[in-house]
Design a protein around this motif. Structure first.
Motif, PDB file in Angstrom:
ATOM      1  N   GLU A  96      27.956  -5.706   2.230  1.00 17.55           N
ATOM      2  CA  GLU A  96      28.296  -4.834   3.368  1.00 17.55           C
ATOM      3  C   GLU A  96      27.084  -4.562   4.274  1.00 17.55           C
ATOM      4  OE1 GLU A  96      31.700  -1.946   2.757  1.00 17.55           O
ATOM      5  OE2 GLU A  96      30.728  -1.863   0.781  1.00 17.55           O
ATOM      6  N   LEU A  97      26.519  -5.642   4.787  1.00 18.40           N
ATOM      7  CA  LEU A  97      25.340  -5.533   5.628  1.00 18.40           C
ATOM      8  C   LEU A  97      25.662  -5.946   7.062  1.00 18.40           C
ATOM      9  CD1 LEU A  97      22.710  -7.077   3.200  1.00 18.40           C
ATOM     10  CD2 LEU A  97      23.126  -4.657   3.677  1.00 18.40           C
ATOM     11  N   PRO A  98      25.336  -5.119   8.048  1.00 14.84           N
ATOM     12  CA  PRO A  98      25.586  -5.473   9.444  1.00 14.84           C
ATOM     13  C   PRO A  98      24.542  -6.456   9.962  1.00 14.84           C
ATOM     14  CG  PRO A  98      24.551  -3.315   9.315  1.00 14.84           C
ATOM     15  CD  PRO A  98      24.790  -3.754   7.900  1.00 14.84           C
ATOM     16  N   CYS A  99      25.001  -7.487  10.642  1.00 14.67           N
ATOM     17  CA  CYS A  99      24.115  -8.447  11.302  1.00 14.67           C
ATOM     18  C   CYS A  99      24.959  -9.258  12.263  1.00 14.67           C
ATOM     19  CB  CYS A  99      23.424  -9.371  10.292  1.00 14.67           C
ATOM     20  SG  CYS A  99      24.557 -10.437   9.375  1.00 14.67           S
ATOM     21  N   VAL A 100      24.311 -10.059  13.086  1.00 12.92           N
ATOM     22  CA  VAL A 100      25.018 -10.927  14.027  1.00 12.92           C
ATOM     23  C   VAL A 100      24.619 -12.374  13.758  1.00 12.92           C
ATOM     24  CG1 VAL A 100      25.319 -11.567  16.450  1.00 12.92           C
ATOM     25  CG2 VAL A 100      25.273  -9.149  15.789  1.00 12.92           C
ATOM     26  N   ILE A 101      25.615 -13.246  13.717  1.00  9.32           N
ATOM     27  CA  ILE A 101      25.422 -14.673  13.485  1.00  9.32           C
ATOM     28  C   ILE A 101      25.999 -15.424  14.676  1.00  9.32           C
ATOM     29  CG2 ILE A 101      25.972 -16.620  11.974  1.00  9.32           C
ATOM     30  CD1 ILE A 101      26.484 -14.411   9.765  1.00  9.32           C
ATOM     31  N   VAL A 102      25.189 -16.265  15.290  1.00 10.57           N
ATOM     32  CA  VAL A 102      25.619 -17.017  16.474  1.00 10.57           C
ATOM     33  C   VAL A 102      25.840 -18.473  16.093  1.00 10.57           C
ATOM     34  CG1 VAL A 102      24.966 -17.819  18.782  1.00 10.57           C
ATOM     35  CG2 VAL A 102      24.406 -15.476  18.057  1.00 10.57           C
ATOM     36  N   ASN A 103      26.988 -19.022  16.494  1.00  9.86           N
ATOM     37  CA  ASN A 103      27.264 -20.442  16.300  1.00  9.86           C
ATOM     38  C   ASN A 103      27.599 -21.067  17.639  1.00  9.86           C
ATOM     39  OD1 ASN A 103      27.981 -22.998  15.513  1.00  9.86           O
ATOM     40  ND2 ASN A 103      29.795 -22.410  14.363  1.00  9.86           N
ATOM     41  N   MET A 104      26.687 -21.869  18.164  1.00 12.83           N
ATOM     42  CA  MET A 104      26.955 -22.647  19.372  1.00 12.83           C
ATOM     43  C   MET A 104      27.460 -24.009  18.916  1.00 12.83           C
ATOM     44  SD  MET A 104      26.340 -20.308  21.422  1.00 12.83           S
ATOM     45  CE  MET A 104      26.391 -20.968  23.081  1.00 12.83           C
ATOM     46  N   MET A 105      28.761 -24.156  18.896  1.00 16.17           N
ATOM     47  CA  MET A 105      29.408 -25.266  18.201  1.00 16.17           C
ATOM     48  C   MET A 105      29.124 -26.629  18.820  1.00 16.17           C
ATOM     49  SD  MET A 105      33.095 -23.539  17.278  1.00 16.17           S
ATOM     50  CE  MET A 105      33.281 -22.572  18.772  1.00 16.17           C
ATOM     51  N   ARG A 106      29.019 -27.630  17.941  1.00 17.89           N
ATOM     52  CA  ARG A 106      28.821 -29.016  18.340  1.00 17.89           C
ATOM     53  C   ARG A 106      29.865 -29.880  17.642  1.00 17.89           C
ATOM     54  NH1 ARG A 106      23.203 -30.815  15.492  1.00 17.89           N
ATOM     55  NH2 ARG A 106      24.202 -32.786  14.974  1.00 17.89           N
ATOM     56  N   GLY A 107      29.893 -31.156  17.979  1.00 17.43           N
ATOM     57  CA  GLY A 107      30.897 -32.050  17.414  1.00 17.43           C
ATOM     58  C   GLY A 107      30.714 -32.280  15.925  1.00 17.43           C
ATOM     59  N   GLY A 108      31.788 -32.371  15.208  1.00 10.63           N
ATOM     60  CA  GLY A 108      31.781 -32.642  13.774  1.00 10.63           C
ATOM     61  C   GLY A 108      33.009 -33.466  13.433  1.00 10.63           C
ATOM     62  N   PRO A 109      33.293 -33.694  12.146  1.00  7.46           N
ATOM     63  CA  PRO A 109      32.591 -33.173  10.969  1.00  7.46           C
ATOM     64  C   PRO A 109      31.317 -33.952  10.648  1.00  7.46           C
ATOM     65  CG  PRO A 109      34.428 -34.542  10.277  1.00  7.46           C
ATOM     66  CD  PRO A 109      34.494 -34.458  11.782  1.00  7.46           C
ATOM     67  N   GLY A 110      30.657 -33.543   9.562  1.00  5.61           N
ATOM     68  CA  GLY A 110      29.400 -34.175   9.193  1.00  5.61           C
ATOM     69  C   GLY A 110      28.331 -33.879  10.225  1.00  5.61           C
ATOM     70  N   LEU A 111      27.413 -34.806  10.412  1.00  2.00           N
ATOM     71  CA  LEU A 111      26.387 -34.627  11.439  1.00  2.00           C
ATOM     72  C   LEU A 111      26.991 -34.687  12.823  1.00  2.00           C
ATOM     73  CD1 LEU A 111      23.285 -36.573  10.106  1.00  2.00           C
ATOM     74  CD2 LEU A 111      23.510 -34.126  10.470  1.00  2.00           C
ATOM     75  N   GLY A 112      28.115 -35.418  12.965  1.00  7.31           N
ATOM     76  CA  GLY A 112      28.806 -35.459  14.247  1.00  7.31           C
ATOM     77  C   GLY A 112      27.889 -35.875  15.369  1.00  7.31           C
ATOM     78  N   ASN A 113      27.757 -35.019  16.363  1.00  9.19           N
ATOM     79  CA  ASN A 113      26.826 -35.274  17.455  1.00  9.19           C
ATOM     80  C   ASN A 113      26.364 -33.937  18.027  1.00  9.19           C
ATOM     81  OD1 ASN A 113      28.896 -34.338  19.177  1.00  9.19           O
ATOM     82  ND2 ASN A 113      29.589 -36.405  19.663  1.00  9.19           N
ATOM     83  N   ILE A 114      25.613 -33.966  19.106  1.00  7.70           N
ATOM     84  CA  ILE A 114      25.067 -32.731  19.674  1.00  7.70           C
ATOM     85  C   ILE A 114      25.875 -32.243  20.867  1.00  7.70           C
ATOM     86  CG2 ILE A 114      22.761 -33.299  18.857  1.00  7.70           C
ATOM     87  CD1 ILE A 114      22.053 -34.074  21.753  1.00  7.70           C
ATOM     88  N   ALA A 115      27.013 -32.879  21.121  1.00 11.41           N
ATOM     89  CA  ALA A 115      27.844 -32.502  22.265  1.00 11.41           C
ATOM     90  C   ALA A 115      28.739 -31.306  21.911  1.00 11.41           C
ATOM     91  CB  ALA A 115      28.689 -33.693  22.716  1.00 11.41           C
ATOM     92  N   PRO A 116      29.221 -30.577  22.923  1.00 14.84           N
ATOM     93  CA  PRO A 116      29.977 -29.343  22.671  1.00 14.84           C
ATOM     94  C   PRO A 116      31.341 -29.591  22.044  1.00 14.84           C
ATOM     95  CG  PRO A 116      30.016 -29.905  25.005  1.00 14.84           C
ATOM     96  CD  PRO A 116      29.039 -30.836  24.363  1.00 14.84           C
ATOM     97  N   ALA A 117      31.763 -28.646  21.205  1.00 16.45           N
ATOM     98  CA  ALA A 117      33.077 -28.705  20.559  1.00 16.45           C
ATOM     99  C   ALA A 117      33.499 -27.298  20.169  1.00 16.45           C
ATOM    100  CB  ALA A 117      33.042 -29.624  19.341  1.00 16.45           C
ATOM    101  N   GLN A 118      34.735 -27.181  19.687  1.00 18.46           N
ATOM    102  CA  GLN A 118      35.253 -25.908  19.172  1.00 18.46           C
ATOM    103  C   GLN A 118      35.861 -26.103  17.788  1.00 18.46           C
ATOM    104  OE1 GLN A 118      37.946 -24.861  22.421  1.00 18.46           O
ATOM    105  NE2 GLN A 118      36.373 -23.572  23.372  1.00 18.46           N
ATOM    106  N   SER A 119      35.375 -27.103  17.095  1.00 14.81           N
ATOM    107  CA  SER A 119      35.997 -27.505  15.833  1.00 14.81           C
ATOM    108  C   SER A 119      35.505 -26.718  14.620  1.00 14.81           C
ATOM    109  CB  SER A 119      35.791 -29.008  15.598  1.00 14.81           C
ATOM    110  OG  SER A 119      34.434 -29.364  15.767  1.00 14.81           O
TER     111      SER A 119
END
Length: 354
Positions: A96-119
């Motif tokens: 029960e610890l407050p914190c913020v985690i940011v995920n700027m999503m990229r292509g997947g699954p696996g290493l995928g690529n560095i391009a944008p995604a919402q997967s």
């Protein structure tokens, strides 16, 4: 008020600082690396701490420690890095610890690529780690909204003593837009009487997610479930864009929603009753937004930068009373307004989007 031009990743960092965050632990990964780079310069300016960890696993455990000591703390990553944090995220929720985690999503699954995604939608909204847990997941669609939602993210984390995730994508992270920052004000962080700050007498504060006795762990889970139920009831957020009288309602978040707004505008100019529901919280999913629409909406179309993960939630929100279609691009490809418009036309003509 004057506006300045900011990149999305940098806006996250500035928004966090202005929300009172003074501790950041992270590890570089594209397409969010500008965020830790920005905070490496910005944190020392406000008396804060920036530390690049040796891995994402180390990062989330550093967040655990700082949050447990009562600090306002944040980390960020993308796709594979968030996957590595999952065990630690479960620990943070359990403790029960407050914190913020940011995920700027990229292509997947696996290493995928560095391009944008919402997967990473399932990972964020279903709890990618072990055990029964939930996190509020905020989904901005502009650089200005990133700034505005960072304060909300930290406040919600404190309110529920739970991590909050901000889910963006590579487009939002890399794009530049004019933003209003407003005056930098002193932030009053709520008291943390539960924090482990060193025992000098009085009660002992123990930050822990381990309950060896099954009956104790069951009680803990039941109490957490009540907290998650309160989140689900109180924190549903969305934008209704011309959806109230729409025959066909698009459902999209983040960058995909920006594309959909252009499609809605074109359809309205042509006299077609098309609207948009944009979830601002991916969890809790804004079920309340959909019930009033069932009186007029005959069709729903989700538009995603994935293979259609949000479709499940839209079907549940509409109680499967209406057909829910899907149009999406994946692997780092972006939906184009013309293609979404063609899918809308096909549905209105009696066909399927895809």
């Amino acid at each position: 008020m004057a506006k300045i031009l900011m990149k999305g990743n940098e806006a996250i960092g500035e928004g966090a600082v202005r929300a009172g965050c003074r501790y950041f632990f992270g590890y570089p990964i594209t397409p969010q690396s500008e965020l830790p780079h920005y905070l490496a310069k910005r944190m020392p300016q406000v008396g804060g701490v920036y530390l690049q960890a040796e891995s994402e696993v180390a990062t989330i455990n550093m967040v655990y420690g700082a949050a447990g000591a009562g600090a306002r703390v944040m980390t960020s990553s993308s796709g594979p890095g968030i996957s590595l944090m999952q065990e630690g995220i479960s620990y943070v929720v359990g403790a029960e610890l407050p914190c913020v985690i940011v995920n700027m999503m990229r292509g997947g699954p696996g290493l995928g690529n560095i391009a944008p995604a919402q997967s990473d939608y399932f990972q964020a909204t279903r709890g990618g780690g072990h055990g029964d847990y939930r996190m509020i997941v905020l989904a901005p669609a502009s650089v200005q909204e990133i700034i505005d939602l960072m304060q909300d993210a930290f406040d919600l984390a404190d309110r529920y003593r739970n991590p909050v995730m901000l889910a963006g994508d590579g487009v939002l992270g890399q794009m530049m837009e004019p933003v209003e920052l407003g005056e930098e004000k002193e932030v009053r962080i709520p008291p943390r009487p539960w924090a482990a700050t060193g025992r000098t007498g009085g009660e002992k504060h123990l930050i822990n997610s381990l309950y060896i006795v099954p009956e104790d762990l069951e009680k803990h889970n039941i109490r957490l479930a009540a907290k998650f139920a309160a989140m689900e009831k109180e924190e549903q957020r969305w934008e209704d864009y011309l959806a109230a009288d729409a025959e066909l309602v698009l459902v999209a978040f983040g960058t995909a929603a920006r594309v959909c707004k252009a499609v809605v505008d074109r359809c309205r100019r042509e006299g077609k009753a098309v609207g948009l529901i944009r979830p601002l919280t991916l969890w809790p999913f804004p079920v309340k937004a959909f019930q009033p629409l069932l009186a007029t909406a005959a069709h729903f179309l989700t538009v995603e930068m994935s293979m259609g993960q949000m479709v499940e939630d839209v079907r549940l929100a509409t109680r499967e009373c209406r057909p829910v279609y899907f149009y999406g691009r994946c692997g780092g490809m972006l939906p184009v307004a013309g293609d979404v418009y063609a899918a809308v036309q096909k549905i209105l003509a009696g066909g399927e989007a895809k």
